[in-house]
Every structure is written in structure tokens, then in C-alpha cells.
Design a protein around this motif. Structure first.
Motif, PDB file in Angstrom:
ATOM      1  N   HIS A   1      56.553   2.830  16.410  1.00 32.24           N
ATOM      2  CA  HIS A   1      57.251   3.827  15.588  1.00 32.24           C
ATOM      3  C   HIS A   1      58.208   4.680  16.410  1.00 32.24           C
ATOM      4  O   HIS A   1      59.010   5.421  15.843  1.00 32.24           O
ATOM      5  CB  HIS A   1      56.234   4.732  14.879  1.00 32.24           C
ATOM      6  N   VAL A   2      58.091   4.615  17.721  1.00 29.93           N
ATOM      7  CA  VAL A   2      58.981   5.343  18.626  1.00 29.93           C
ATOM      8  C   VAL A   2      59.622   4.334  19.576  1.00 29.93           C
ATOM      9  O   VAL A   2      58.920   3.595  20.264  1.00 29.93           O
ATOM     10  CB  VAL A   2      58.219   6.407  19.444  1.00 29.93           C
TER      11      VAL A   2
ATOM     12  N   LEU B   1      55.038  12.351  13.221  1.00 35.70           N
ATOM     13  CA  LEU B   1      56.380  11.781  13.177  1.00 35.70           C
ATOM     14  C   LEU B   1      56.914  11.968  11.765  1.00 35.70           C
ATOM     15  O   LEU B   1      56.251  11.583  10.793  1.00 35.70           O
ATOM     16  CB  LEU B   1      56.361  10.292  13.535  1.00 35.70           C
TER      17      LEU B   1
ATOM     18  N   ARG C   1      51.084   5.228  16.898  1.00 33.79           N
ATOM     19  CA  ARG C   1      52.534   5.407  16.989  1.00 33.79           C
ATOM     20  C   ARG C   1      53.239   4.249  17.668  1.00 33.79           C
ATOM     21  O   ARG C   1      54.469   4.240  17.754  1.00 33.79           O
ATOM     22  CB  ARG C   1      52.848   6.713  17.751  1.00 33.79           C
TER      23      ARG C   1
ATOM     24  N   TYR D   1      61.347   3.216  22.925  1.00 26.50           N
ATOM     25  CA  TYR D   1      61.339   3.811  24.263  1.00 26.50           C
ATOM     26  C   TYR D   1      62.020   2.921  25.290  1.00 26.50           C
ATOM     27  O   TYR D   1      62.011   1.702  25.199  1.00 26.50           O
ATOM     28  CB  TYR D   1      59.919   4.175  24.708  1.00 26.50           C
TER      29      TYR D   1
ATOM     30  N   ILE E   1      63.612   7.763  16.395  1.00 26.28           N
ATOM     31  CA  ILE E   1      63.201   8.583  17.533  1.00 26.28           C
ATOM     32  C   ILE E   1      63.178   7.702  18.780  1.00 26.28           C
ATOM     33  O   ILE E   1      62.467   6.699  18.831  1.00 26.28           O
ATOM     34  CB  ILE E   1      61.807   9.194  17.320  1.00 26.28           C
TER      35      ILE E   1
ATOM     36  N   THR F   1      53.524  10.358  23.352  1.00 22.13           N
ATOM     37  CA  THR F   1      54.573  10.272  22.341  1.00 22.13           C
ATOM     38  C   THR F   1      54.687   8.874  21.764  1.00 22.13           C
ATOM     39  O   THR F   1      54.782   8.698  20.541  1.00 22.13           O
ATOM     40  CB  THR F   1      55.928  10.709  22.931  1.00 22.13           C
ATOM     41  N   VAL F   2      54.668   7.857  22.629  1.00 20.48           N
ATOM     42  CA  VAL F   2      54.868   6.490  22.133  1.00 20.48           C
ATOM     43  C   VAL F   2      53.576   5.850  21.637  1.00 20.48           C
ATOM     44  O   VAL F   2      53.617   4.775  21.032  1.00 20.48           O
ATOM     45  CB  VAL F   2      55.509   5.588  23.216  1.00 20.48           C
TER      46      VAL F   2
ATOM     47  N   LEU G   1      59.564  14.964  15.450  1.00 18.21           N
ATOM     48  CA  LEU G   1      58.367  14.824  16.288  1.00 18.21           C
ATOM     49  C   LEU G   1      57.724  16.190  16.415  1.00 18.21           C
ATOM     50  O   LEU G   1      58.409  17.183  16.665  1.00 18.21           O
ATOM     51  CB  LEU G   1      58.737  14.288  17.675  1.00 18.21           C
TER      52      LEU G   1
ATOM     53  N   SER H   1      63.709   2.459  15.357  1.00 19.63           N
ATOM     54  CA  SER H   1      63.136   3.797  15.249  1.00 19.63           C
ATOM     55  C   SER H   1      64.230   4.859  15.340  1.00 19.63           C
ATOM     56  O   SER H   1      65.125   4.757  16.182  1.00 19.63           O
ATOM     57  CB  SER H   1      62.118   4.031  16.365  1.00 19.63           C
TER      58      SER H   1
END
Length: 252
Positions: A76-77, A65, A73, A79, A154, A52-53, A6, A152
């Protein structure tokens, strides 16, 4: 091209009709790293989570990423929010299966994949139970399993243990570290708890003044595996003192 899991590259963000909260921020998190982000209430932790998300987008700069600029995103993340958000009418097995079902995996196939994981995640004997029948710590285990099943590499965890009692919280921190070591994921852990940040992370990023142009970085002087008694080592107590001073200075 960067090999970071990231990266915020010259990233700026501000809400409409307000001054920028982040200004040309550059931060990189490496694959497999465990990073904690800490700051006082209102310091921008939740906004960083949204950025981030993919719930918010930078006004300038980019978020990358695996070295690639990602304008979208979402998905892709993985959470995990403060509340477990388990669906009360679904069994634990069906709750855990939700991210696979969203990806188009049949319920039968999703169950087949998840059942072997229940024991690994400390959920043996819970497959047919409902969220109301589980303790807070057990529900958070289901929530983390669901986050992992997003696929993901991440994972962003937003104060996932803040509502737990002190003993359960410590137990969940130890359990999370065990799972992270097994999974090899990159974890970004948002918290307001200095002890939690230091116990879990390789590095701690501190949100201080606004606009945020850089994150103060602290490298945690602890080896792995971690033990709770490590929190009382002289080196770490000195780091904790500096962190507490830094955070107190942001409160007006």
C-alpha cells in the motif's frame, strides 16, 4: 475521520528485549505533501521506514493510510531504497515492468503502459539496455519509475541519492521535484543531508532523543518552484543553523 495520507496515532514500537524506540507518537502527513525525515545514524530513521511500509508493526497504537487503520501496509506504500535493486539480467523495460507483473498484468500490457513513460522519466533510448550500462543517476530514475508504477499515492524514499556524486545528486533532486509536481504523490523522504531535506520538503521532521515521543517539526520557508540558490537565502541559512545544532546535540 482524518484526511491525512499517513498518520501515526499514539504509535509505540520497540524491538524485543529493548526499551521502546517510539512512544505514543502522533504525526500526520497530508495528501500531496513532500516531507523530509532527518536524523543522525541510529536515530530510528530505518525503523520508521519499516513501520511505514509494513515491515514492522506497532506494539501499541496504529498507523493509518488515507484515514484508515492498516494492519497490513505491504503493497500500500511505494518505496524506493538506497540501492536501486534493479535485476541485472532484466532490461530496463523489464525492470520497470516488475511491479505491474507482480499485480498480474501481462508483460505485453506492462510494456505498452511503460514505453510512453520512459521519455517522461528521462530514460529515452534505454529500454533495451541493462542496469550495468546505465549511470547511477539513470538507475535511480528507473527505480523511481518502478516505485511510481506500484500505484500507491504514498511514496517513501529512503536516502535514494546517498551513493551519488555531488553533481549528479543535485541534478536528481531537481528532477525528483519536477516528477513530484507532475505526479501529485505524497512523498516521505528519509535523509541525513540537511541541505537535501530543506531543498526538497515542505516540512522537515527531526528525530532527536529516544524514546521518540514527538518529531521536531520545521516548516521550510521557501516557495515553489525551488531554485538551488534559494539554499543561500538568509531565512533558510538560519533554519539550517538551528537544524544542525539540533542534530549535533543528539550525538554523544
Amino acid at each position: 475521520m482524518s484526511n491525512s495520507a499517513l498518520e501515526f496515532k499514539d504509535m509505540s514500537f520497540g524491538y524485543p528485549y529493548e526499551n521502546d524506540l517510539f512512544m505514543e507518537l502522533n504525526v500526520a502527513v497530508q495528501p500531496g505533501e513532500f516531507v523530509s525525515i532527518i536524523g543522525a545514524s541510529g536515530s530510528g530513521k530505518s525503523t520508521l521506514f519499516k513501520l511505514t511500509v509494513g515491515l514492522e508493526e506497532p506494539t501499541r497504537g496504529s498507523i493509518r493510510l488515507d484515514g484508515e487503520k492498516k494492519a497490513n501496509r505491504l503493497g500500500h506504500v511505494g518505496y524506493m531504497p538506497q540501492q536501486d535493486l534493479l535485476l541485472p539480467w532484466r532490461s530496463i523495460l523489464d525492470n520497470a515492468a516488475l511491479p505491474l507483473e507482480i499485480k498480474g498484468v501481462s508483460k505485453k500490457e506492462a510494456h505498452k503502459r511503460i514505453i510512453p513513460l520512459l521519455d517522461e522519466f528521462g530514460l529515452n533510448g534505454t529500454r533495451d539496455k541493462f542496469p550495468s550500462e546505465l549511470s547511477g543517476g539513470m538507475r535511480q530514475r528507473v527505480s523511481f519509475l518502478r516505485t511510481v508504477l506500484s500505484g500507491s499515492p504514498i511514496l517513501l524514499l529512503d536516502e535514494p541519492f546517498s551513493a551519488l556524486d555531488a553533481i549528479t545528486k543535485v541534478s536528481m533532486q531537481e528532477w525528483l521535484l519536477q516528477q513530484w509536481e507532475k505526479q501529485g504523490s505524497t512523498i516521505i523522504f528519509i535523509t541525513h543531508d540537511v541541505d537535501e531535506a530543506l531543498f526538497l520538503a515542505d516540512r522537515v521532521f527531526v528525530l532527536t532523543e529516544t524514546p521518540i515521543k514527538e518529531l521536531k517539526e520545521v516548516t521550510v520557508p521557501l516557495n515553489r518552484p525551488r531554485r538551488l540558490e534559494d539554499l543561500y537565502s538568509a531565512d533558510l541559512l538560519e533554519v539550517k543553523k538551528d537544524l544542525m545544532f539540533e542534530l549535533r546535540s543528539t550525538i554523544t
